[in-house]
Scaffold this motif. Structure first.
Motif, PDB file in Angstrom:
ATOM      1  N   ALA A   1       0.836  -1.200   0.000  1.00 48.05           N
ATOM      2  CA  ALA A   1       0.000   0.000   0.000  1.00 48.05           C
ATOM      3  C   ALA A   1       0.869   1.247   0.000  1.00 48.05           C
ATOM      4  O   ALA A   1       0.568   2.228  -0.673  1.00 48.05           O
ATOM      5  CB  ALA A   1      -0.930  -0.006   1.218  1.00 48.05           C
ATOM      6  N   GLU A   2       1.962   1.205   0.749  1.00 46.58           N
ATOM      7  CA  GLU A   2       2.860   2.348   0.805  1.00 46.58           C
ATOM      8  C   GLU A   2       3.528   2.603  -0.541  1.00 46.58           C
ATOM      9  O   GLU A   2       3.701   3.737  -0.958  1.00 46.58           O
ATOM     10  CB  GLU A   2       3.922   2.118   1.887  1.00 46.58           C
ATOM     11  CG  GLU A   2       4.758   3.342   2.183  1.00 46.58           C
ATOM     12  CD  GLU A   2       5.675   3.112   3.362  1.00 46.58           C
ATOM     13  OE1 GLU A   2       6.883   3.308   3.192  1.00 46.58           O
ATOM     14  OE2 GLU A   2       5.172   2.740   4.429  1.00 46.58           O
ATOM     15  N   LEU A   3       3.882   1.526  -1.254  1.00 46.52           N
ATOM     16  CA  LEU A   3       4.511   1.675  -2.567  1.00 46.52           C
ATOM     17  C   LEU A   3       3.548   2.264  -3.586  1.00 46.52           C
ATOM     18  O   LEU A   3       3.968   2.969  -4.494  1.00 46.52           O
ATOM     19  CB  LEU A   3       5.026   0.322  -3.068  1.00 46.52           C
ATOM     20  CG  LEU A   3       6.254  -0.237  -2.380  1.00 46.52           C
ATOM     21  CD1 LEU A   3       6.574  -1.629  -2.912  1.00 46.52           C
ATOM     22  CD2 LEU A   3       7.450   0.686  -2.558  1.00 46.52           C
ATOM     23  N   ASN A   4       2.269   1.974  -3.463  1.00 41.08           N
ATOM     24  CA  ASN A   4       1.282   2.430  -4.433  1.00 41.08           C
ATOM     25  C   ASN A   4       0.673   3.776  -4.076  1.00 41.08           C
ATOM     26  O   ASN A   4      -0.069   4.332  -4.864  1.00 41.08           O
ATOM     27  CB  ASN A   4       0.170   1.390  -4.580  1.00 41.08           C
ATOM     28  CG  ASN A   4       0.680   0.135  -5.252  1.00 41.08           C
ATOM     29  OD1 ASN A   4       1.561   0.200  -6.104  1.00 41.08           O
ATOM     30  ND2 ASN A   4       0.145  -1.001  -4.864  1.00 41.08           N
ATOM     31  N   SER A   5       0.929   4.296  -2.901  1.00 41.19           N
ATOM     32  CA  SER A   5       0.341   5.564  -2.512  1.00 41.19           C
ATOM     33  C   SER A   5       1.380   6.674  -2.585  1.00 41.19           C
ATOM     34  O   SER A   5       2.577   6.437  -2.509  1.00 41.19           O
ATOM     35  CB  SER A   5      -0.235   5.472  -1.103  1.00 41.19           C
ATOM     36  OG  SER A   5       0.806   5.287  -0.171  1.00 41.19           O
ATOM     37  N   ALA A   6       0.884   7.863  -2.749  1.00 39.39           N
ATOM     38  CA  ALA A   6       1.764   9.022  -2.845  1.00 39.39           C
ATOM     39  C   ALA A   6       1.680   9.829  -1.555  1.00 39.39           C
ATOM     40  O   ALA A   6       0.706   9.766  -0.818  1.00 39.39           O
ATOM     41  CB  ALA A   6       1.366   9.881  -4.030  1.00 39.39           C
ATOM     42  N   ASN A   7       2.709  10.589  -1.332  1.00 34.94           N
ATOM     43  CA  ASN A   7       2.791  11.460  -0.177  1.00 34.94           C
ATOM     44  C   ASN A   7       2.347  12.853  -0.606  1.00 34.94           C
ATOM     45  O   ASN A   7       2.633  13.269  -1.729  1.00 34.94           O
ATOM     46  CB  ASN A   7       4.244  11.469   0.319  1.00 34.94           C
ATOM     47  CG  ASN A   7       4.407  12.113   1.669  1.00 34.94           C
ATOM     48  OD1 ASN A   7       3.601  12.922   2.096  1.00 34.94           O
ATOM     49  ND2 ASN A   7       5.481  11.750   2.347  1.00 34.94           N
ATOM     50  N   SER A   8       1.691  13.591   0.255  1.00 36.04           N
ATOM     51  CA  SER A   8       1.290  14.959  -0.067  1.00 36.04           C
ATOM     52  C   SER A   8       1.858  15.964   0.930  1.00 36.04           C
ATOM     53  O   SER A   8       1.441  17.117   0.954  1.00 36.04           O
ATOM     54  CB  SER A   8      -0.240  15.065  -0.120  1.00 36.04           C
ATOM     55  OG  SER A   8      -0.778  14.737   1.136  1.00 36.04           O
ATOM     56  N   ASN A   9       2.822  15.528   1.730  1.00 38.70           N
ATOM     57  CA  ASN A   9       3.405  16.378   2.754  1.00 38.70           C
ATOM     58  C   ASN A   9       4.498  17.260   2.155  1.00 38.70           C
ATOM     59  O   ASN A   9       5.596  16.794   1.845  1.00 38.70           O
ATOM     60  CB  ASN A   9       3.973  15.504   3.869  1.00 38.70           C
ATOM     61  CG  ASN A   9       4.439  16.315   5.050  1.00 38.70           C
ATOM     62  OD1 ASN A   9       4.992  17.394   4.910  1.00 38.70           O
ATOM     63  ND2 ASN A   9       4.222  15.785   6.238  1.00 38.70           N
ATOM     64  N   LEU A  10       4.199  18.544   1.996  1.00 36.96           N
ATOM     65  CA  LEU A  10       5.139  19.493   1.403  1.00 36.96           C
ATOM     66  C   LEU A  10       6.379  19.678   2.270  1.00 36.96           C
ATOM     67  O   LEU A  10       7.500  19.736   1.759  1.00 36.96           O
ATOM     68  CB  LEU A  10       4.453  20.836   1.152  1.00 36.96           C
ATOM     69  CG  LEU A  10       5.328  21.944   0.572  1.00 36.96           C
ATOM     70  CD1 LEU A  10       5.875  21.547  -0.795  1.00 36.96           C
ATOM     71  CD2 LEU A  10       4.543  23.245   0.480  1.00 36.96           C
ATOM     72  N   GLU A  11       6.204  19.742   3.570  1.00 34.44           N
ATOM     73  CA  GLU A  11       7.343  19.953   4.469  1.00 34.44           C
ATOM     74  C   GLU A  11       8.338  18.801   4.374  1.00 34.44           C
ATOM     75  O   GLU A  11       9.550  19.005   4.395  1.00 34.44           O
ATOM     76  CB  GLU A  11       6.867  20.148   5.909  1.00 34.44           C
ATOM     77  CG  GLU A  11       6.023  21.390   6.116  1.00 34.44           C
ATOM     78  CD  GLU A  11       6.689  22.662   5.604  1.00 34.44           C
ATOM     79  OE1 GLU A  11       7.886  22.877   5.870  1.00 34.44           O
ATOM     80  OE2 GLU A  11       6.003  23.445   4.914  1.00 34.44           O
ATOM     81  N   GLU A  12       7.822  17.597   4.264  1.00 35.41           N
ATOM     82  CA  GLU A  12       8.682  16.425   4.127  1.00 35.41           C
ATOM     83  C   GLU A  12       9.452  16.464   2.804  1.00 35.41           C
ATOM     84  O   GLU A  12      10.636  16.147   2.747  1.00 35.41           O
ATOM     85  CB  GLU A  12       7.817  15.169   4.215  1.00 35.41           C
ATOM     86  CG  GLU A  12       8.565  13.926   4.581  1.00 35.41           C
ATOM     87  CD  GLU A  12       7.623  12.756   4.816  1.00 35.41           C
ATOM     88  OE1 GLU A  12       7.950  11.662   4.308  1.00 35.41           O
ATOM     89  OE2 GLU A  12       6.583  12.926   5.478  1.00 35.41           O
ATOM     90  N   LEU A  13       8.771  16.872   1.743  1.00 37.22           N
ATOM     91  CA  LEU A  13       9.422  16.986   0.437  1.00 37.22           C
ATOM     92  C   LEU A  13      10.495  18.067   0.459  1.00 37.22           C
ATOM     93  O   LEU A  13      11.576  17.891  -0.109  1.00 37.22           O
ATOM     94  CB  LEU A  13       8.389  17.284  -0.656  1.00 37.22           C
ATOM     95  CG  LEU A  13       8.931  17.389  -2.079  1.00 37.22           C
ATOM     96  CD1 LEU A  13       9.568  16.070  -2.523  1.00 37.22           C
ATOM     97  CD2 LEU A  13       7.816  17.796  -3.043  1.00 37.22           C
ATOM     98  N   LYS A  14      10.228  19.173   1.142  1.00 37.77           N
ATOM     99  CA  LYS A  14      11.200  20.275   1.222  1.00 37.77           C
ATOM    100  C   LYS A  14      12.470  19.876   1.966  1.00 37.77           C
ATOM    101  O   LYS A  14      13.489  20.544   1.841  1.00 37.77           O
ATOM    102  CB  LYS A  14      10.568  21.498   1.892  1.00 37.77           C
ATOM    103  CG  LYS A  14       9.634  22.257   0.989  1.00 37.77           C
ATOM    104  CD  LYS A  14       9.106  23.491   1.715  1.00 37.77           C
ATOM    105  CE  LYS A  14       8.314  24.384   0.800  1.00 37.77           C
ATOM    106  NZ  LYS A  14       7.858  25.609   1.486  1.00 37.77           N
ATOM    107  N   MET A  15      12.417  18.807   2.726  1.00 37.26           N
ATOM    108  CA  MET A  15      13.629  18.322   3.391  1.00 37.26           C
ATOM    109  C   MET A  15      14.539  17.593   2.395  1.00 37.26           C
ATOM    110  O   MET A  15      15.721  17.409   2.659  1.00 37.26           O
ATOM    111  CB  MET A  15      13.253  17.398   4.548  1.00 37.26           C
ATOM    112  CG  MET A  15      12.526  18.134   5.667  1.00 37.26           C
ATOM    113  SD  MET A  15      11.891  17.037   6.942  1.00 37.26           S
ATOM    114  CE  MET A  15      13.394  16.500   7.701  1.00 37.26           C
ATOM    115  N   LEU A  16      13.968  17.197   1.247  1.00 38.42           N
ATOM    116  CA  LEU A  16      14.716  16.440   0.248  1.00 38.42           C
ATOM    117  C   LEU A  16      15.118  17.278  -0.962  1.00 38.42           C
ATOM    118  O   LEU A  16      16.190  17.071  -1.531  1.00 38.42           O
ATOM    119  CB  LEU A  16      13.880  15.244  -0.222  1.00 38.42           C
ATOM    120  CG  LEU A  16      13.455  14.263   0.867  1.00 38.42           C
ATOM    121  CD1 LEU A  16      12.455  13.265   0.316  1.00 38.42           C
ATOM    122  CD2 LEU A  16      14.666  13.555   1.445  1.00 38.42           C
TER     123      LEU A  16
END
Length: 155
Positions: free
Chosen positions: A36-51
């Motif tokens: 389920a985790e592999l097939n779902s996307a993340n929508s957390n902008l703050e988490e993405l901004k760390m990368l």
């Protein structure tokens, strides 16, 4: 006395069996959660901004770190003004491409690909330099035609 011992043994046996059943289900549940985790996307902008760097405020976001690799794939929607700025600051354009939408892309994009008839999304390729943040230094940025969506692929 014997009945008490027998009753105690039955009770302990029942408790022991139910514990084994729960443990037997753990790997199956773990695999289901991982899939389920592999097939779902993340929508957390703050988490993405760390990368990576996100130069403007997003209006819509779906991203994922591809399993087992150091690749990030993100679909970002910006305001019309910010989308035009990103295209201008990332230029010149490097050509046109057609991409197949993934199941986790925003519904607007998957619907657009279905109405186009060829099940693909056409876009213009740009340098992803505005989004690059070490160690993610290579990739491409695609502005999806007739939208304010960008597909970002970084590795």
């Amino acid at each position: 006395m014997i009945t008490r011992i027998l009753l105690l043994l039955i009770l302990l046996s029942a408790i022991g069996c139910s514990g084994r059943t729960e443990n037997a289900n753990l790997p199956s549940n773990a695999n289901t959660n991982a899939n389920a985790e592999l097939n779902s996307a993340n929508s957390n902008l703050e988490e993405l901004k760390m990368l990576i760097n996100v130069p403007y405020e997003t209006e819509d976001l779906a991203w994922k770190k591809e399993g087992g690799s150091d690749n990030i794939v993100a679909v970002l929607r910006f305001s019309p003004e910010d989308a035009d700025k990103i295209a201008a600051e990332s230029g010149p354009a490097k050509g046109k491409v057609s991409i197949s939408p993934e199941s986790w892309y925003p519904s607007e994009l998957t619907a657009q690909s279905e109405t186009s008839g060829d099940s693909g999304l056409d876009g213009t390729v740009y340098d992803p330099k505005l989004f690059v943040l070490a160690p993610y230094s290579h990739g491409r940025l695609i502005r999806i035609d007739a939208t304010n969506y960008f597909l970002l692929e970084l590795s």
